[in-house]
Design an enzyme around this catalytic site. Structure first.
Site, PDB file in Angstrom:
ATOM      1  CG  ASP A 122      25.328 -11.672  42.833  1.00  0.00           C
ATOM      2  OD1 ASP A 122      25.670 -11.177  41.744  1.00  0.00           O
ATOM      3  OD2 ASP A 122      24.284 -12.318  42.971  1.00  0.00           O
ATOM      4  NE  ARG A 149      25.032  -7.906  35.874  1.00  0.00           N
ATOM      5  CZ  ARG A 149      24.661  -9.172  35.987  1.00  0.00           C
ATOM      6  NH1 ARG A 149      24.682  -9.779  37.153  1.00  0.00           N
ATOM      7  NH2 ARG A 149      24.284  -9.849  34.933  1.00  0.00           N
ATOM      8  CB  SER A 171      26.047 -12.552  38.760  1.00  0.00           C
ATOM      9  OG  SER A 171      24.806 -12.694  39.407  1.00  0.00           O
ATOM     10  CE  LYS A 230      22.919 -15.529  42.400  1.00  0.00           C
ATOM     11  NZ  LYS A 230      23.403 -14.463  41.563  1.00  0.00           N
ATOM     12  CG  HIS A 261      21.560 -19.852  39.205  1.00  0.00           C
ATOM     13  ND1 HIS A 261      21.209 -19.451  40.478  1.00  0.00           N
ATOM     14  CD2 HIS A 261      21.539 -18.735  38.452  1.00  0.00           C
ATOM     15  CE1 HIS A 261      20.985 -18.152  40.481  1.00  0.00           C
ATOM     16  NE2 HIS A 261      21.180 -17.684  39.254  1.00  0.00           N
TER      17      HIS A 261
END
Ligand code: URA
Length: 469
Positions: A188, A195, A210, A214, A103
């Protein structure tokens, strides 16, 4: 009794929230999302108790309070855990594979996921250990692009699979690329979109919660994080990016996931294109073995991140050997084969990859060229990202459509020698009225000077649980 307003007031005034307050807040976020979806379907759900009801304004206010006041380590861990379990979670253990994911904290032209998923899936097909990549990604956020928006430019590509469908795709293709859904990390899904339009993206605590909610919902054995540093990163300084990397690595390790974070340079758009379909096109070219000079940094970073994933999975003796293997999988066409399989399994139309350039449907373009001779000295990469969003690649409000074919093509990299009139960017839009403002933003974002800048290495530092490397 916990009321959302009391949680907001406590954080606004700088108090540490209790675990119960955080869990309650996340519960109200999920209920808010359910009410929103019901309203979109024209249904009315049972009215919520006052303690369970949070308004859009209150959500924005809570996020801003966290943005301003920050969270303690314990609060961040509590928020991450509450978000992770806010819906269903993956259970990859029955697959008996090493489950690993990557990520990024977000960048401009950062499309490595589109290359990494098929590379690592291709490696997972052969020999042992078998690997699976259960990737939960996001949409455009602030000035950065989002993997889901990019994938959804492929006609038919479904990023909102149910859990059984995800497991089926994972079993068949060794990779699946989905988004947060009303059932999978729903907290999220709501907070991320909120956001994006409340100016609360650049908080290391919110980014950590966040991303890690995930990733931990994916039931991972290994995780590689690409934490951006530089003018296009969410964190304004190297030290803050490093602190975010350490926070996420320790969160991952404490949950039993081997985690490594690479601090990587984001001072200019990564690769050749920035914009949703344009980025898919660039990746398809690479997967088909075409290597445009502007894509060299993208290929190097994708291989390095894949290399770490393959190393954590035990497929290679070192991250460097893993990067070499990744490159071989790209060049041999094995990763492209995996890509086609993954896209088809998600319902995507693979026929467009026969001629990706023909699928590009911008209606107007403008070239931004060098005003003088000299070196491309610096770029405000965040401003370049905002220019891409304003061309139509990003959203004006949560849930709004994006323009698939809007974006920019980079023709030069930092340190390149330019002559007057030499193209630096081509801007592409589907709505011609959107060209002027981004063009001016790019003019302001780019500096041409007489002194050649020293290039920064793409990978600056690697942080692991034990900081072995
Ligand atoms: N990616 C995410 O999933 N969340 C963030 O906050 C930033 C990048």
């Amino acid at each position: 009794m916990i009321h959302p307003i009391d949680i907001i007031l406590a954080k606004r005034d700088g108090y540490e929230l209790t675990t119960e307050q955080i869990q309650h807040l996340v519960r109200t976020v999920v209920l808010y999302g359910e009410q929103q979806l019901a309203a979109q379907r024209g249904e009315t759900l049972q009215p919520l108790a006052a303690t369970d009801r949070i308004t859009e304004g209150q959500l924005g206010s809570f996020l801003m309070a966290v943005f301003q006041r920050g969270l303690s380590l314990r609060e961040t861990a509590d928020l991450t855990t509450a978000m992770r379990y806010s819906g269903e979670t993956f259970h990859t253990k029955p697959l008996k594979t090493f489950s690993v994911d990557k990520h990024s904290t977000g960048g401009v032209g950062d499309k490595t996921s589109l290359l990494i998923a098929p590379i690592v899936a291709a490696a997972g097909l052969e020999g042992t250990p078998s690997i699976s990549v259960p990737m939960i990604s996001g949409r455009a956020l602030g000035h950065t692009g989002g993997t889901l928006d990019k994938l959804e430019t492929i006609p038919g590509f479904d990023t909102q699979l149910s859990l059984p469908q995800m497991m089926e795709v994972l079993r068949e293709c060794h990779a699946v690329l989905v988004g947060q859904t009303p059932r999978l990390v729903p907290a999220d899904r709501i907070l991320y979109a909120m956001r994006d339009h409340t100016g609360t993206v650049e908080s290391q605590f919110l980014i950590c919660a966040s991303i890690m909610s995930k990733k931990l919902a994916e039931d991972l054995d290994g995780l590689v994080l690409d934490v951006k540093v530089g003018s296009g990163a969410f964190m304004p300084t190297y030290a803050q990016s490093k602190s975010l990397a350490e926070l996420m690595v320790s969160t991952g390790e404490r949950s039993g996931t081997r985690t490594a974070a690479l601090l990587t340079t984001m001072d200019e758009p990564l690769g050749r294109f920035s914009g949703n379909w344009l980025e898919v096109w660039e990746c398809v070219d690479i997967l088909q073995g075409k290597r445009h000079a502007m894509s060299a940094d993208l290929i190097a970073l994708s291989n390095a991140l894949s290399g770490w994933m393959l190393y954590l999975a035990g497929k290679s003796a070192s991250p460097e050997a893993g990067a070499q293997l990744a490159d071989e999988l790209l060049l041999s066409g094995a990763a492209y084969k995996s890509w086609l399989q993954i896209v088809a399994a998600h319902g995507g139309d693979t026929s467009i990859f026969a001629n990706p350039a023909a699928f590009h449907k911008s209606t107007a373009q403008r070239v931004f060229s060098a005003s003088r001779d000299g070196y491309l000295t610096s770029m405000d990469c965040k401003e370049v990202g905002w220019a891409v969003q304003r061309l139509g690649a990003g959203r004006t409000k949560p849930g709004a459509p994006i323009s698939p074919h809007a974006g920019i093509e980079s023709h030069a990299k930092l340190g390149d020698r330019l002559s007057p009139g030499q193209p630096i960017f081509t801007l592409y839009v589907e709505d011609e009225s959107l060209l002027d403002e981004p063009y001016r933003m790019l003019q302001a974002a780019v500096t041409i000077g007489d002194i050649k800048p020293n290039p920064k290495p793409l990978i600056r530092e690697v942080i692991t649980g034990d900081n072995r490397r």
